[in-house]
Design a protein around this motif. Structure first.
Motif, PDB file in Angstrom:
ATOM      1  N   PHE A 254     -10.897   8.859 -20.227  1.00  5.80           N
ATOM      2  CA  PHE A 254     -10.014   7.906 -20.887  1.00  5.80           C
ATOM      3  C   PHE A 254      -8.706   7.721 -20.118  1.00  5.80           C
ATOM      4  O   PHE A 254      -8.074   6.672 -20.210  1.00  5.80           O
TER       5      PHE A 254
ATOM      6  N   VAL B 225      -9.144   4.750 -17.601  1.00  7.08           N
ATOM      7  CA  VAL B 225      -9.528   3.417 -18.075  1.00  7.08           C
ATOM      8  C   VAL B 225      -8.671   2.349 -17.394  1.00  7.08           C
ATOM      9  O   VAL B 225      -7.441   2.452 -17.352  1.00  7.08           O
ATOM     10  N   ASP B 226      -9.341   1.342 -16.851  1.00  6.06           N
ATOM     11  CA  ASP B 226      -8.640   0.207 -16.255  1.00  6.06           C
ATOM     12  C   ASP B 226      -9.517  -1.031 -16.400  1.00  6.06           C
ATOM     13  O   ASP B 226     -10.449  -1.045 -17.205  1.00  6.06           O
TER      14      ASP B 226
ATOM     15  N   PHE C 295     -13.146  -0.050 -15.521  1.00  3.66           N
ATOM     16  CA  PHE C 295     -13.715   1.100 -16.237  1.00  3.66           C
ATOM     17  C   PHE C 295     -13.193   1.040 -17.668  1.00  3.66           C
ATOM     18  O   PHE C 295     -12.064   1.427 -17.952  1.00  3.66           O
ATOM     19  N   ARG C 296     -14.037   0.548 -18.553  1.00  2.00           N
ATOM     20  CA  ARG C 296     -13.617   0.264 -19.923  1.00  2.00           C
ATOM     21  C   ARG C 296     -13.973   1.392 -20.883  1.00  2.00           C
ATOM     22  O   ARG C 296     -14.817   2.232 -20.591  1.00  2.00           O
ATOM     23  N   ARG C 297     -13.348   1.349 -22.047  1.00  2.00           N
ATOM     24  CA  ARG C 297     -13.643   2.338 -23.084  1.00  2.00           C
ATOM     25  C   ARG C 297     -15.099   2.266 -23.520  1.00  2.00           C
ATOM     26  O   ARG C 297     -15.713   3.279 -23.843  1.00  2.00           O
TER      27      ARG C 297
ATOM     28  N   ILE D 204     -17.399   4.407 -21.483  1.00  2.00           N
ATOM     29  CA  ILE D 204     -17.333   5.822 -21.848  1.00  2.00           C
ATOM     30  C   ILE D 204     -18.161   6.086 -23.099  1.00  2.00           C
ATOM     31  O   ILE D 204     -18.943   7.040 -23.159  1.00  2.00           O
TER      32      ILE D 204
ATOM     33  N   GLN E 218     -20.778   2.264 -14.263  1.00  7.79           N
ATOM     34  CA  GLN E 218     -19.830   3.214 -14.837  1.00  7.79           C
ATOM     35  C   GLN E 218     -20.393   3.892 -16.082  1.00  7.79           C
ATOM     36  O   GLN E 218     -20.091   5.051 -16.358  1.00  7.79           O
TER      37      GLN E 218
ATOM     38  N   TYR F 207      -9.871   9.913 -27.224  1.00  9.42           N
ATOM     39  CA  TYR F 207      -9.014   8.747 -26.943  1.00  9.42           C
ATOM     40  C   TYR F 207      -7.621   8.964 -27.522  1.00  9.42           C
ATOM     41  O   TYR F 207      -6.609   8.664 -26.879  1.00  9.42           O
TER      42      TYR F 207
END
Length: 220
Positions: free
Chosen positions: A30, A33-34, A37-39, A42, A124, A174
């Motif tokens: 977390f 994350v950018d 690379f999203r939530r 994950i 990812q 998170y």
């Protein structure tokens, strides 16, 4: 306690005991994350990886259909052994997660169904799933004896608890990723509690399956 109530309790205890270290890995994810690379990568990766671990643990349930419950309870020695081993070794474990690559970008489709499918297929997502599987290899030795000796309804309760807890774990991670002080405390003291929880879980599995009645002095 009813059989389903016992399964409910076992499911929560087993999940927490075997996934405390996952909180640390999720915190690392977390924090990365950018835009690439999203939530959701994950969350989906965690569910995919955990599902693979569950599938690998199901032989314990099918074996429990033909083996006497008292003998199945001896598998409770596995989490006890793991807990004792962790207490004896007490080695510092370093969690290493490679930095997420940003060599590719992906636009978000307006269609939510298409977006969901693309998220599942995203590299990812499989990166997170691979880390989850690698980190959860020891969980299989805990889940096999946990599943054994339960009927289909109890297994359904345990699996339901597990999959709900995966989402809860992601939400907690998170939140903690935005609370540095809490994250540091969990990282420092969380693993110290795990061996005792595993030993207690193993004892509970043996007790609930009636394994202690196999001892000669208990029989008499």
């Amino acid at each position: 306690m009813s059989k389903l109530g016992t399964a409910f309790s076992e499911g929560i205890i087993a999940f927490i005991a075997t996934n405390i270290d996952d909180i640390i890995i999720l915190l690392i994810f977390f924090s990365q994350v950018d835009v690439n690379f999203r939530r959701r990568h994950i969350l989906l990766g965690q569910y995919l990886g955990f599902t693979a671990i569950i599938i690998a643990s199901l032989p314990g349930f099918f074996g429990g259909l033909v083996v006497q419950r008292e003998w199945i309870g001896l598998l409770g020695l596995l989490p006890i052994a793991i807990g004792i081993q962790q207490l004896v070794s007490r080695k510092e474990e370093t969690t290493t997660v490679q930095t997420v690559s940003s060599d590719f970008s992906q636009s978000t489709p307006s269609n939510p169904v298409l977006s969901f499918i693309l998220s599942i297929l995203h590299p990812q997502t499989y990166k997170v799933a691979a880390v989850t599987i690698a980190n959860g290899g020891d969980n299989i030795s805990i889940y096999i004896p946990l599943f054994a000796g339960h009927d289909l309804a109890s297994l359904g309760v345990i699996l339901s608890i597990f999959f709900v807890m995966v989402g809860v774990w992601c939400a907690i991670a998170y939140f903690l990723s935005r609370q540095p002080t809490i994250a540091e405390i969990l990282s420092r003291y969380g693993k110290a509690v795990v061996p005792f929880v595993l030993i207690g879980l193993g004892m509970f599995i043996m007790y609930e399956r009636g394994t202690f009645t196999l001892l000669p002095w208990v029989r008499s």
